[in-house]
Design a protein around this motif. Structure first.
Motif, PDB file in Angstrom:
ATOM      1  N   VAL A 187       0.826  -1.207   0.000  1.00  0.00           N
ATOM      2  CA  VAL A 187       0.000   0.000   0.000  1.00  0.00           C
ATOM      3  C   VAL A 187       0.866   1.266   0.000  1.00  0.00           C
ATOM      4  N   ARG A 188       2.099   1.151   0.517  1.00  0.00           N
ATOM      5  CA  ARG A 188       2.991   2.322   0.534  1.00  0.00           C
ATOM      6  C   ARG A 188       3.465   2.713  -0.861  1.00  0.00           C
ATOM      7  N   THR A 189       3.277   1.796  -1.865  1.00  0.00           N
ATOM      8  CA  THR A 189       3.687   2.132  -3.232  1.00  0.00           C
ATOM      9  C   THR A 189       2.570   2.837  -4.003  1.00  0.00           C
ATOM     10  N   ALA A 190       1.390   2.946  -3.380  1.00  0.00           N
ATOM     11  CA  ALA A 190       0.239   3.527  -4.082  1.00  0.00           C
ATOM     12  C   ALA A 190       0.545   4.926  -4.606  1.00  0.00           C
ATOM     13  N   GLN A 191       1.324   5.680  -3.859  1.00  0.00           N
ATOM     14  CA  GLN A 191       1.628   7.054  -4.259  1.00  0.00           C
ATOM     15  C   GLN A 191       2.373   7.108  -5.595  1.00  0.00           C
ATOM     16  N   ALA A 229      -6.313  11.923  -6.023  1.00  0.00           N
ATOM     17  CA  ALA A 229      -7.742  11.610  -5.849  1.00  0.00           C
ATOM     18  C   ALA A 229      -7.942  10.109  -5.665  1.00  0.00           C
ATOM     19  N   GLU A 230      -7.191   9.307  -6.409  1.00  0.00           N
ATOM     20  CA  GLU A 230      -7.310   7.847  -6.281  1.00  0.00           C
ATOM     21  C   GLU A 230      -6.798   7.370  -4.922  1.00  0.00           C
ATOM     22  N   GLN A 231      -5.720   7.991  -4.449  1.00  0.00           N
ATOM     23  CA  GLN A 231      -5.212   7.630  -3.124  1.00  0.00           C
ATOM     24  C   GLN A 231      -6.221   7.996  -2.041  1.00  0.00           C
ATOM     25  N   ALA A 232      -6.873   9.145  -2.226  1.00  0.00           N
ATOM     26  CA  ALA A 232      -7.882   9.563  -1.240  1.00  0.00           C
ATOM     27  C   ALA A 232      -9.041   8.565  -1.223  1.00  0.00           C
ATOM     28  N   TRP A 233      -9.438   8.075  -2.410  1.00  0.00           N
ATOM     29  CA  TRP A 233     -10.495   7.058  -2.457  1.00  0.00           C
ATOM     30  C   TRP A 233     -10.025   5.770  -1.773  1.00  0.00           C
ATOM     31  N   LEU A 234      -8.786   5.370  -2.052  1.00  0.00           N
ATOM     32  CA  LEU A 234      -8.270   4.125  -1.473  1.00  0.00           C
ATOM     33  C   LEU A 234      -8.288   4.187   0.061  1.00  0.00           C
ATOM     34  N   ASP A 235      -8.038   5.367   0.596  1.00  0.00           N
ATOM     35  CA  ASP A 235      -8.058   5.527   2.053  1.00  0.00           C
ATOM     36  C   ASP A 235      -9.431   5.234   2.650  1.00  0.00           C
ATOM     37  N   THR A 236     -10.475   5.344   1.833  1.00  0.00           N
ATOM     38  CA  THR A 236     -11.842   5.096   2.326  1.00  0.00           C
ATOM     39  C   THR A 236     -12.236   3.614   2.222  1.00  0.00           C
ATOM     40  N   ASP A 281       0.303   9.254 -14.371  1.00  0.00           N
ATOM     41  CA  ASP A 281      -0.229  10.253 -15.309  1.00  0.00           C
ATOM     42  C   ASP A 281      -1.634   9.908 -15.788  1.00  0.00           C
ATOM     43  N   TYR A 282      -2.094   8.660 -15.506  1.00  0.00           N
ATOM     44  CA  TYR A 282      -3.412   8.235 -15.979  1.00  0.00           C
ATOM     45  C   TYR A 282      -4.403   8.299 -14.822  1.00  0.00           C
ATOM     46  N   GLY A 283      -5.490   9.044 -15.024  1.00  0.00           N
ATOM     47  CA  GLY A 283      -6.477   9.221 -13.957  1.00  0.00           C
ATOM     48  C   GLY A 283      -7.795   8.540 -14.319  1.00  0.00           C
ATOM     49  N   LEU A 284      -8.368   7.839 -13.341  1.00  0.00           N
ATOM     50  CA  LEU A 284      -9.647   7.156 -13.562  1.00  0.00           C
ATOM     51  C   LEU A 284     -10.798   8.089 -13.211  1.00  0.00           C
ATOM     52  N   GLY A 285     -11.880   8.020 -14.013  1.00  0.00           N
ATOM     53  CA  GLY A 285     -13.060   8.814 -13.703  1.00  0.00           C
ATOM     54  C   GLY A 285     -13.625   8.448 -12.346  1.00  0.00           C
ATOM     55  N   ASP A 286     -13.673   7.131 -12.057  1.00  0.00           N
ATOM     56  CA  ASP A 286     -14.185   6.644 -10.771  1.00  0.00           C
ATOM     57  C   ASP A 286     -13.329   5.445 -10.352  1.00  0.00           C
ATOM     58  N   PRO A 287     -12.433   5.631  -9.385  1.00  0.00           N
ATOM     59  CA  PRO A 287     -11.526   4.537  -9.019  1.00  0.00           C
ATOM     60  C   PRO A 287     -12.233   3.324  -8.426  1.00  0.00           C
TER      61      PRO A 287
END
Ligand SMILES: CC(C)(COP(=O)(O)OP(=O)(O)OC[C@H]1O[C@@H](n2cnc3c(N)ncnc32)[C@H](O)[C@@H]1OP(=O)(O)O)[C@@H](O)C(=O)NCCC(=O)NCCS
Length: 205
Positions: A107-111, A117-124, A158-164
């Motif tokens: 999980v520490r490699t997520a960054q 925004a995806e990391q913030a979702w993962l935290d939930t 560099d690639y962002g998902l609309g809804d992670p």
């Protein structure tokens, strides 16, 4: 074999036999270091050979260099997966596939591969299902990267998902040196030992 959104997925757990190789494939194989890498490469070529045949495309895999508009490969553990666009690609400018078995990113490699925004979702995400979410997102990012014909200057972040949270959806380049890239559609499947994701890059026109 699974068909979805015009993409054929073919798996193989066995390598192509040496007598089945074209001259170009034999030359590429000879340049690879070590038996494990050679076996992995041959297993992926067997999956690709079958996928190309099913799509009615020329079967000499040595003619396919990656990123490629209609084909992509991934290998993990004993399994290789080939993705081949089967219908007229139309607006498609690239396809990418990624499979991960028996490997969950720390999980520490997520960054390093998720946007903020995806990391913030993962935290939930509850802790017991977070590893599965992480491996799904990892395969999505790798599939997006592989589908991008302009990936020479990009990284996964560099690639962002609309809804992670979504197993299928849209994505785009949201950062990096060339943020005006193609649009993407992707789909992910949970596997008993991991996940597989497929992405298609679409031209704006
Ligand atoms: C090259 C990369 C996509 C390979 O992915 P992987 O998960 O390590 O390995 P996989 O088995 O899933 O995929 C390997 C296949 O990808 C394909 N591939 C390699 N480079 C590629 C590229 N630039 N574009 C598209 N496909 C590529 C090849 O077909 C390769 O198989 P082959 O060697 O048998 O031909 C990956 O290492 C990479 O560079 N990722 C992005 C870079 C990045 O952002 N890194 C930061 C991570 S935190």
């Amino acid at each position: 074999v699974t068909a979805t959104a015009g993409v054929l997925l073919v798996t193989s757990a066995a390598p192509l036999g040496s007598r089945e190789l074209s001259a170009g494939e034999s030359a590429q194989l000879a340049a690879l270091p070590g038996e494990p890498r050679k076996r992995t490469w041959l297993t992926a070529r067997r999956a690709l050979r079958h996928g190309l045949a099913a799509a009615g495309l020329p079967g000499d895999t040595s003619a396919y260099r990656f990123p490629h508009r209609v084909a992509s490969l991934s290998h993990s553990a004993e399994l290789a997966v080939a993705a081949v666009l089967v219908a007229d690609p139309g607006a498609a400018v690239g396809v990418g596939v990624d499979v991960e078995l028996d490997r969950t990113p720390d999980v520490r490699t997520a960054q390093f591969f998720l946007t903020e925004a995806e990391q913030a979702w993962l935290d939930t995400v509850p802790g017991d299902v977070r590893p599965a979410a992480l491996v799904r997102l990892w395969t999505v990012k790798e599939a997006l990267f592989k589908a991008d014909p302009g990936n020479a200057g990009t990284v996964l972040r560099d690639y962002g998902l609309g809804d992670p949270a979504a197993y299928r959806g849209a994505a785009a380049r949201t950062g990096g040196p060339m943020s005006a890239g193609p649009e993407f559609r992707y789909v992910s499947f949970a596997l008993p030992r991991g996940a597989v994701s497929v992405a298609v890059a679409l031209s704006h026109s």
